[in-house]
Design a protein around this motif. Structure first.
Motif, PDB file in Angstrom:
ATOM      1  N   HIS A  93      -3.390 -10.803   1.403  1.00 33.43           N
ATOM      2  CA  HIS A  93      -2.982  -9.403   1.263  1.00 33.43           C
ATOM      3  C   HIS A  93      -2.192  -9.185  -0.023  1.00 33.43           C
ATOM      4  O   HIS A  93      -2.402  -8.184  -0.724  1.00 33.43           O
ATOM      5  N   VAL A  94      -1.293 -10.099  -0.342  1.00 35.09           N
ATOM      6  CA  VAL A  94      -0.531  -9.988  -1.592  1.00 35.09           C
ATOM      7  C   VAL A  94      -1.482 -10.066  -2.781  1.00 35.09           C
ATOM      8  O   VAL A  94      -1.386  -9.277  -3.726  1.00 35.09           O
ATOM      9  N   LEU A  95      -2.423 -10.974  -2.717  1.00 35.96           N
ATOM     10  CA  LEU A  95      -3.406 -11.104  -3.803  1.00 35.96           C
ATOM     11  C   LEU A  95      -4.237  -9.837  -3.948  1.00 35.96           C
ATOM     12  O   LEU A  95      -4.553  -9.415  -5.059  1.00 35.96           O
ATOM     13  N   GLY A 147       2.321   3.839  -3.084  1.00 34.56           N
ATOM     14  CA  GLY A 147       1.972   3.187  -1.827  1.00 34.56           C
ATOM     15  C   GLY A 147       0.727   3.713  -1.136  1.00 34.56           C
ATOM     16  O   GLY A 147      -0.152   2.951  -0.751  1.00 34.56           O
ATOM     17  N   GLU A 148       0.634   5.025  -0.954  1.00 35.64           N
ATOM     18  CA  GLU A 148      -0.516   5.605  -0.247  1.00 35.64           C
ATOM     19  C   GLU A 148      -1.830   5.293  -0.964  1.00 35.64           C
ATOM     20  O   GLU A 148      -2.862   5.050  -0.339  1.00 35.64           O
ATOM     21  N   GLU A 149      -1.771   5.286  -2.283  1.00 36.56           N
ATOM     22  CA  GLU A 149      -2.953   4.957  -3.079  1.00 36.56           C
ATOM     23  C   GLU A 149      -3.382   3.505  -2.832  1.00 36.56           C
ATOM     24  O   GLU A 149      -4.565   3.205  -2.683  1.00 36.56           O
ATOM     25  N   LEU A 150      -2.401   2.605  -2.757  1.00 37.01           N
ATOM     26  CA  LEU A 150      -2.702   1.195  -2.491  1.00 37.01           C
ATOM     27  C   LEU A 150      -3.277   1.003  -1.094  1.00 37.01           C
ATOM     28  O   LEU A 150      -4.150   0.164  -0.888  1.00 37.01           O
ATOM     29  N   VAL A 151      -2.807   1.801  -0.137  1.00 35.67           N
ATOM     30  CA  VAL A 151      -3.359   1.751   1.222  1.00 35.67           C
ATOM     31  C   VAL A 151      -4.844   2.100   1.181  1.00 35.67           C
ATOM     32  O   VAL A 151      -5.679   1.412   1.785  1.00 35.67           O
ATOM     33  N   GLY A 163       2.164  -0.460   6.803  1.00 33.11           N
ATOM     34  CA  GLY A 163       3.103  -1.453   7.329  1.00 33.11           C
ATOM     35  C   GLY A 163       2.936  -2.823   6.706  1.00 33.11           C
ATOM     36  O   GLY A 163       3.806  -3.686   6.836  1.00 33.11           O
ATOM     37  N   THR A 164       1.827  -3.040   6.029  1.00 30.60           N
ATOM     38  CA  THR A 164       1.597  -4.275   5.287  1.00 30.60           C
ATOM     39  C   THR A 164       1.931  -4.068   3.816  1.00 30.60           C
ATOM     40  O   THR A 164       2.564  -4.921   3.188  1.00 30.60           O
ATOM     41  N   ILE A 165       1.528  -2.929   3.272  1.00 31.18           N
ATOM     42  CA  ILE A 165       1.721  -2.638   1.845  1.00 31.18           C
ATOM     43  C   ILE A 165       3.197  -2.531   1.467  1.00 31.18           C
ATOM     44  O   ILE A 165       3.646  -3.114   0.477  1.00 31.18           O
ATOM     45  N   VAL A 166       3.963  -1.763   2.243  1.00 30.37           N
ATOM     46  CA  VAL A 166       5.359  -1.492   1.883  1.00 30.37           C
ATOM     47  C   VAL A 166       6.184  -2.777   1.774  1.00 30.37           C
ATOM     48  O   VAL A 166       6.887  -2.975   0.780  1.00 30.37           O
ATOM     49  N   PRO A 167       6.116  -3.701   2.741  1.00 31.13           N
ATOM     50  CA  PRO A 167       6.882  -4.941   2.582  1.00 31.13           C
ATOM     51  C   PRO A 167       6.419  -5.780   1.382  1.00 31.13           C
ATOM     52  O   PRO A 167       7.238  -6.419   0.713  1.00 31.13           O
TER      53      PRO A 167
END
Length: 110
Positions: free
Chosen positions: A4-6, A21-25, A33-37
């Motif tokens: 996920h980090v990669l 963030g929303e764009e990355l989602v 909940g995965t992206i934000v951390p």
């Protein structure tokens, strides 16, 4: 480093560095909940720098009223480390593919 980090790093490297963030989602298909951390950890590690969108930027976009976005972008250190991590992943995938092909050849020769 997790897949996920990669995936998040690959998005920054591949699509340009300023992202929210929303764009990355949407791009990664990972939940917020995965992206934000991930973004928080990368920022603390110095790989990402964060800045808030200004009201003028929001107005220039013509999106009407919405909360201001927090943007993230790779730092120079983050770009260098992300590039290395993505190259290592690619080399590892290639190596695994080679091992799989070798196993298939051995099994077919029996």
């Amino acid at each position: 480093m997790t897949p996920h980090v990669l995936s998040v790093l690959e998005t920054f490297v591949g699509l340009g560095s300023r992202r929210f963030g929303e764009e990355l989602v949407r791009v990664t298909n990972l939940p917020s909940g995965t992206i934000v951390p991930i973004l928080s950890r990368l920022e603390r590690a110095g790989w990402l720098a964060a800045s808030w969108e200004t009201p003028e930027e929001r107005e220039a976009e013509g999106a009407g009223w919405r909360p201001l976005r927090k943007y993230f972008e790779l730092t120079n250190e983050g770009l260098a480390k992300a590039t290395v991590a993505l190259l290592e992943r690619k080399a590892c995938q290639k190596s695994r593919s080679s091992v799989k092909t070798s196993k298939q050849r051995i099994l077919r020769s029996r």
